[in-house]
Design a protein around this motif. Structure first.
Motif, PDB file in Angstrom:
ATOM      1  N   SER A   1     -25.516   6.701  -1.752  1.00 56.76           N
ATOM      2  CA  SER A   1     -26.822   6.142  -2.112  1.00 56.76           C
ATOM      3  C   SER A   1     -26.952   5.780  -3.586  1.00 56.76           C
ATOM      4  CB  SER A   1     -27.945   7.097  -1.703  1.00 56.76           C
ATOM      5  OG  SER A   1     -28.036   8.159  -2.606  1.00 56.76           O
ATOM      6  N   VAL A   2     -25.982   6.175  -4.403  1.00 49.74           N
ATOM      7  CA  VAL A   2     -26.063   5.801  -5.825  1.00 49.74           C
ATOM      8  C   VAL A   2     -24.892   4.889  -6.205  1.00 49.74           C
ATOM      9  CG1 VAL A   2     -26.108   6.655  -8.205  1.00 49.74           C
ATOM     10  CG2 VAL A   2     -27.354   7.877  -6.424  1.00 49.74           C
TER      11      VAL A   2
ATOM     12  N   LYS B   1     -24.619   1.777  -3.863  1.00 51.42           N
ATOM     13  CA  LYS B   1     -25.740   0.855  -4.135  1.00 51.42           C
ATOM     14  C   LYS B   1     -25.512   0.132  -5.462  1.00 51.42           C
ATOM     15  CE  LYS B   1     -28.790   0.695  -0.949  1.00 51.42           C
ATOM     16  NZ  LYS B   1     -29.215  -0.599  -0.403  1.00 51.42           N
ATOM     17  N   ASN B   2     -25.033   0.872  -6.465  1.00 51.11           N
ATOM     18  CA  ASN B   2     -24.796   0.319  -7.788  1.00 51.11           C
ATOM     19  C   ASN B   2     -23.724  -0.778  -7.772  1.00 51.11           C
ATOM     20  OD1 ASN B   2     -23.391   1.672 -10.871  1.00 51.11           O
ATOM     21  ND2 ASN B   2     -24.819   0.003 -10.624  1.00 51.11           N
TER      22      ASN B   2
ATOM     23  N   PHE C   1     -33.254   3.610 -11.012  1.00 48.96           N
ATOM     24  CA  PHE C   1     -32.351   2.880 -10.118  1.00 48.96           C
ATOM     25  C   PHE C   1     -32.915   1.487  -9.839  1.00 48.96           C
ATOM     26  CE2 PHE C   1     -31.719   7.408  -8.631  1.00 48.96           C
ATOM     27  CZ  PHE C   1     -30.564   7.588  -9.373  1.00 48.96           C
TER      28      PHE C   1
ATOM     29  N   TRP D   1     -32.238  -0.747  -7.702  1.00 47.92           N
ATOM     30  CA  TRP D   1     -32.326  -1.186  -6.298  1.00 47.92           C
ATOM     31  C   TRP D   1     -33.505  -0.519  -5.585  1.00 47.92           C
ATOM     32  CZ3 TRP D   1     -28.282   1.469  -8.490  1.00 47.92           C
ATOM     33  CH2 TRP D   1     -28.167   2.823  -8.157  1.00 47.92           C
TER      34      TRP D   1
ATOM     35  N   ILE E   1     -34.524  18.596 -16.693  1.00 48.06           N
ATOM     36  CA  ILE E   1     -34.190  17.205 -16.356  1.00 48.06           C
ATOM     37  C   ILE E   1     -33.778  16.434 -17.610  1.00 48.06           C
ATOM     38  CG2 ILE E   1     -35.111  15.027 -15.425  1.00 48.06           C
ATOM     39  CD1 ILE E   1     -34.785  17.048 -13.225  1.00 48.06           C
ATOM     40  N   TYR E   2     -32.738  15.635 -17.452  1.00 46.05           N
ATOM     41  CA  TYR E   2     -32.184  14.857 -18.569  1.00 46.05           C
ATOM     42  C   TYR E   2     -32.536  13.379 -18.400  1.00 46.05           C
ATOM     43  CZ  TYR E   2     -28.430  12.649 -21.343  1.00 46.05           C
ATOM     44  OH  TYR E   2     -27.715  11.888 -22.221  1.00 46.05           O
TER      45      TYR E   2
ATOM     46  N   LYS F   1     -23.958  12.233  -0.952  1.00 45.97           N
ATOM     47  CA  LYS F   1     -25.128  11.332  -1.002  1.00 45.97           C
ATOM     48  C   LYS F   1     -25.059  10.481  -2.280  1.00 45.97           C
ATOM     49  CE  LYS F   1     -29.770  10.739   0.220  1.00 45.97           C
ATOM     50  NZ  LYS F   1     -31.102  11.081  -0.197  1.00 45.97           N
TER      51      LYS F   1
ATOM     52  N   SER G   1     -32.295   4.411 -16.893  1.00 46.67           N
ATOM     53  CA  SER G   1     -31.723   5.225 -15.818  1.00 46.67           C
ATOM     54  C   SER G   1     -32.491   5.136 -14.506  1.00 46.67           C
ATOM     55  CB  SER G   1     -31.630   6.676 -16.263  1.00 46.67           C
ATOM     56  OG  SER G   1     -32.921   7.174 -16.513  1.00 46.67           O
TER      57      SER G   1
ATOM     58  N   ASP H   1     -25.066  10.767 -13.323  1.00 44.85           N
ATOM     59  CA  ASP H   1     -25.600  11.918 -14.065  1.00 44.85           C
ATOM     60  C   ASP H   1     -27.022  12.224 -13.613  1.00 44.85           C
ATOM     61  OD1 ASP H   1     -23.425  12.442 -15.578  1.00 44.85           O
ATOM     62  OD2 ASP H   1     -24.115  11.455 -17.409  1.00 44.85           O
ATOM     63  N   ILE H   2     -27.826  11.171 -13.518  1.00 42.75           N
ATOM     64  CA  ILE H   2     -29.227  11.347 -13.147  1.00 42.75           C
ATOM     65  C   ILE H   2     -29.337  11.952 -11.747  1.00 42.75           C
ATOM     66  CG2 ILE H   2     -31.344  10.062 -12.541  1.00 42.75           C
ATOM     67  CD1 ILE H   2     -30.822  10.505 -15.551  1.00 42.75           C
ATOM     68  N   ALA H   3     -28.570  11.395 -10.803  1.00 43.19           N
ATOM     69  CA  ALA H   3     -28.651  11.885  -9.431  1.00 43.19           C
ATOM     70  C   ALA H   3     -28.195  13.342  -9.339  1.00 43.19           C
ATOM     71  CB  ALA H   3     -27.810  11.001  -8.512  1.00 43.19           C
ATOM     72  N   SER H   4     -27.095  13.687 -10.026  1.00 45.57           N
ATOM     73  CA  SER H   4     -26.652  15.086  -9.915  1.00 45.57           C
ATOM     74  C   SER H   4     -27.625  16.010 -10.638  1.00 45.57           C
ATOM     75  CB  SER H   4     -25.216  15.278 -10.394  1.00 45.57           C
ATOM     76  OG  SER H   4     -25.038  14.702 -11.630  1.00 45.57           O
ATOM     77  N   ASN H   5     -28.271  15.507 -11.719  1.00 48.25           N
ATOM     78  CA  ASN H   5     -29.283  16.296 -12.411  1.00 48.25           C
ATOM     79  C   ASN H   5     -30.511  16.544 -11.512  1.00 48.25           C
ATOM     80  OD1 ASN H   5     -31.387  15.938 -15.332  1.00 48.25           O
ATOM     81  ND2 ASN H   5     -30.283  17.710 -14.656  1.00 48.25           N
ATOM     82  N   LEU H   6     -30.777  15.581 -10.612  1.00 50.83           N
ATOM     83  CA  LEU H   6     -31.913  15.733  -9.694  1.00 50.83           C
ATOM     84  C   LEU H   6     -31.549  16.591  -8.484  1.00 50.83           C
ATOM     85  CD1 LEU H   6     -33.339  12.080  -9.701  1.00 50.83           C
ATOM     86  CD2 LEU H   6     -34.329  14.063 -10.826  1.00 50.83           C
TER      87      LEU H   6
ATOM     88  N   ILE I   1     -28.970  16.000  -6.253  1.00 52.50           N
ATOM     89  CA  ILE I   1     -28.459  15.267  -5.093  1.00 52.50           C
ATOM     90  C   ILE I   1     -27.004  15.685  -4.833  1.00 52.50           C
ATOM     91  CG2 ILE I   1     -28.082  12.952  -4.103  1.00 52.50           C
ATOM     92  CD1 ILE I   1     -31.044  13.572  -4.780  1.00 52.50           C
TER      93      ILE I   1
ATOM     94  N   GLN J   1     -40.373  16.147 -10.459  1.00 54.85           N
ATOM     95  CA  GLN J   1     -39.522  17.293 -10.103  1.00 54.85           C
ATOM     96  C   GLN J   1     -40.146  18.620 -10.538  1.00 54.85           C
ATOM     97  OE1 GLN J   1     -36.325  17.144  -8.628  1.00 54.85           O
ATOM     98  NE2 GLN J   1     -36.628  14.955  -8.305  1.00 54.85           N
TER      99      GLN J   1
ATOM    100  N   VAL K   1     -24.314   6.695 -15.799  1.00 53.82           N
ATOM    101  CA  VAL K   1     -25.662   7.206 -16.090  1.00 53.82           C
ATOM    102  C   VAL K   1     -26.390   7.549 -14.786  1.00 53.82           C
ATOM    103  CG1 VAL K   1     -27.949   6.480 -16.922  1.00 53.82           C
ATOM    104  CG2 VAL K   1     -25.946   6.082 -18.327  1.00 53.82           C
ATOM    105  N   TYR K   2     -26.254   6.661 -13.778  1.00 50.75           N
ATOM    106  CA  TYR K   2     -26.940   6.890 -12.504  1.00 50.75           C
ATOM    107  C   TYR K   2     -26.394   8.135 -11.795  1.00 50.75           C
ATOM    108  CZ  TYR K   2     -28.603   2.083 -13.125  1.00 50.75           C
ATOM    109  OH  TYR K   2     -29.187   0.944 -13.615  1.00 50.75           O
TER     110      TYR K   2
ATOM    111  N   PRO L   1     -31.396   9.909 -20.100  1.00 56.83           N
ATOM    112  CA  PRO L   1     -30.445   9.343 -21.080  1.00 56.83           C
ATOM    113  C   PRO L   1     -31.056   8.196 -21.884  1.00 56.83           C
ATOM    114  CG  PRO L   1     -29.903   8.593 -18.886  1.00 56.83           C
ATOM    115  CD  PRO L   1     -31.079   9.486 -18.729  1.00 56.83           C
TER     116      PRO L   1
ATOM    117  N   LEU M   1     -25.561  19.311 -17.074  1.00 54.89           N
ATOM    118  CA  LEU M   1     -24.679  18.203 -16.678  1.00 54.89           C
ATOM    119  C   LEU M   1     -23.273  18.347 -17.255  1.00 54.89           C
ATOM    120  CD1 LEU M   1     -27.048  15.133 -16.940  1.00 54.89           C
ATOM    121  CD2 LEU M   1     -25.856  15.901 -14.911  1.00 54.89           C
TER     122      LEU M   1
ATOM    123  N   LYS N   1     -35.915  23.238 -12.766  1.00 53.83           N
ATOM    124  CA  LYS N   1     -34.852  22.377 -13.295  1.00 53.83           C
ATOM    125  C   LYS N   1     -35.105  21.987 -14.752  1.00 53.83           C
ATOM    126  CE  LYS N   1     -33.979  19.968  -8.945  1.00 53.83           C
ATOM    127  NZ  LYS N   1     -34.314  18.784  -8.192  1.00 53.83           N
TER     128      LYS N   1
ATOM    129  N   TYR O   1     -37.372   9.816  -5.469  1.00 48.00           N
ATOM    130  CA  TYR O   1     -35.944  10.069  -5.272  1.00 48.00           C
ATOM    131  C   TYR O   1     -35.607  11.544  -5.567  1.00 48.00           C
ATOM    132  CZ  TYR O   1     -30.968   9.331  -5.097  1.00 48.00           C
ATOM    133  OH  TYR O   1     -29.643   9.410  -4.752  1.00 48.00           O
TER     134      TYR O   1
END
Lengths: 248, 244
Positions: free
Chosen positions: B161-162, B165-166, A81, A83, A72-73, B157, A79, B146-151, B153, A138, B143-144, A75, A55, A70, A92
């Protein structure tokens, strides 16, 4: 195994001055084990974990890993989501969905019955469970967990300690943990790396040789205290101004 | 809510006391009994039902369509706000132009019609909502991201979608403020063009020098705006439960 070699991080502060956060960080993350980096607040643990997860970029040094999966981090702030439902959070970012494996993950993190609940207004422990399940979905090489317990109450902390140990035992998932707390580092890990000084460096590493069924309520045992003293004494030699926490 | 109602009640009480009994003849505000009576005749004299239909449809329908349009292009707007913050900052100069200016320009371009009024309301809503989207983008939780790019995405998107939505709950709550502006803008447009709607009604009442009627229409508009805010608040609470 993941090898971290001579990692350094330099950043510019608000006045444009170059500040060295840490330097010459070298250690190894063994496969299928829990490794912990223990360091006081402000020594760059989060940056280190973000660099390992891809990251952030390091200023120098390199990371070698023997798998393309991968890293995975997770935090320290919640974290998952808010919604999305628990199930949607876990799914996701996944291209292929295997319903059975998702159910297994939900059971593993003890969220069965909550699959359609939303993450908003839920406790930090609940949201951590979602993040952990999403990370496991993942199928990662390693999960980097950044100070997960700092905002949890006592009871939740103990539940999550046991959950992390259970996940590691049942899935052989490699985990890298960052914390400021000596006790939780010794309780959870097979290997501890102590980080300190300015700029921060790895002071020393300890292999923890405690019975795997170590009871969290038996942390006053002689073996446990031996490791606590070792960590504290080594840390004081390098940094006497900052503190590491001991109690859970 | 209770304290607001109590405050309104106190204001009404003072108004009745002062202008009905103590100062019945004055050049400040009309007598409450006259205002009360005028509520009976303004409906027919000024065709208030049509005014409510035209103005509130222009305000709320344009807001609704504009909100969905901005949602559709949220990824692009957020991208511009994050990747070109200086260019967006320069556009802020537009806020120094009064609403009158845009309404006059628009009536110069188009013929007077309800369709043109709706187009004006729609474009104004799009601009106001887009500006708010740019402003609330700063509130997104990193934080969201970071998480999405770590996954793994992709950036576009993540924007839709992050980040969107946030910040969606913040954007929607801004609709209350935006809809106040929209009422003013639409009425200014109707006033300038003297077309049906509350702006046109105001112009007519001014020509007739019907001060009591103007006062009653103002009260009616306030009630409609309050009702609109209340509906937006309810939708916000029901739909955007994840506000942090």
């Amino acid at each position: 195994m993941i090898e971290i070699n001579n990692l350094s991080k330099i950043y510019s502060d608000q006045f444009g001055n170059k500040v060295k956060l840490f330097e010459d960080i070298s250690f190894q993350i063994e496969d299928e084990k829990i490794t912990t980096v223990i360091a006081p607040v402000g020594s760059g643990k989060s940056s280190l974990l973000k660099i390992i997860s891809g990251l952030e970029k390091q200023s120098s040094g390199d990371i070698k890993k023997d798998s393309d999966s991968k890293i995975i981090y997770i935090p320290s702030d919640p974290s998952s989501f808010p919604w999305l439902s628990v199930r949607e959070n876990i799914l996701y970012g996944l291209d292929k969905v295997n319903k059975e494996s998702i159910n297994t993950l939900v059971n593993l993190v003890e969220l069965e019955g909550y699959e359609d609940h939303y993450a908003d207004n839920k406790s930090i422990g609940f949201r951590f469970r979602i993040s952990l399940a999403r990370s496991l979905a993942q199928n990662p090489h390693c999960i980097c967990i950044d100070e997960p317990f700092c905002r949890m109450d006592q009871l939740t902390k103990i539940e999550i300690y046991q959950l992390i140990r259970k996940v590691n035992k049942e899935t052989n998932q490699t985990i890298l943990l960052a914390t400021t707390n000596i006790t939780e580092a010794i309780y959870l890990s097979k290997k501890i790396y102590l980080m300190g000084g300015e700029p921060a460096k790895i002071i020393t590493g300890f292999k923890i040789d405690l019975p795997s069924a170590q009871d969290i309520f038996n942390i006053s045992s002689n073996e446990f205290n031996y490791y606590i003293n070792e960590v504290e004494n080594n840390f004081k030699k390098v940094d006497s101004k900052k503190v590491l926490f001991k109690s859970i | 809510m209770k304290s607001k109602l109590a405050f309104i009640f106190v204001l009404v009480f003072i108004y009745v006391l002062l202008f009905e009994f103590i100062l019945p003849l004055n050049m400040v505000l009309p007598k409450p009994s006259l205002v009360f009576e005028s509520f009976g005749y303004i409906w027919a004299d000024y065709n208030i039902i049509e005014a409510i239909a035209i103005t509130s449809t222009s305000v709320y329908l344009s807001l609704l369509i504009a909100y969905f349009t901005v949602s559709l292009f949220s990824s692009l707007i957020i991208k511009l706000a994050i990747e070109f913050p200086n260019a967006i900052e320069k556009l802020k100069v537009l806020r120094y132009f009064p609403a009158f200016f845009f309404a006059i320009i628009f009536s110069y371009w188009f013929e007077n019609s309800i369709l043109a009024e709706f187009l004006f309301a729609f474009l104004s809503s799009i601009i106001l909502i887009s500006i708010q989207l740019v402003i609330v983008t700063k509130k997104h939780n990193k934080v969201y991201v970071d998480i999405a790019s770590n996954l793994g995405i992709k950036k576009n998107k993540i924007y839709s979608s992050v980040i969107f939505k946030n910040i969606q709950p913040y954007l929607f709550s801004e609709l209350i403020r935006i809809h106040y502006y929209m009422w003013v803008l639409v009425m200014v447009y109707e006033f300038i063009n003297a077309i049906s709607g509350f702006g046109g009604v105001y112009k007519m009442a001014l020509i007739y020098r019907d001060f009591v009627g103007l006062f009653s229409i103002a009260i009616l508009i306030s009630i409609l705006i309050l009702f609109g805010s209340y509906i937006i608040k309810i939708i916000h609470e029901k739909l955007f439960y994840w506000e942090e």
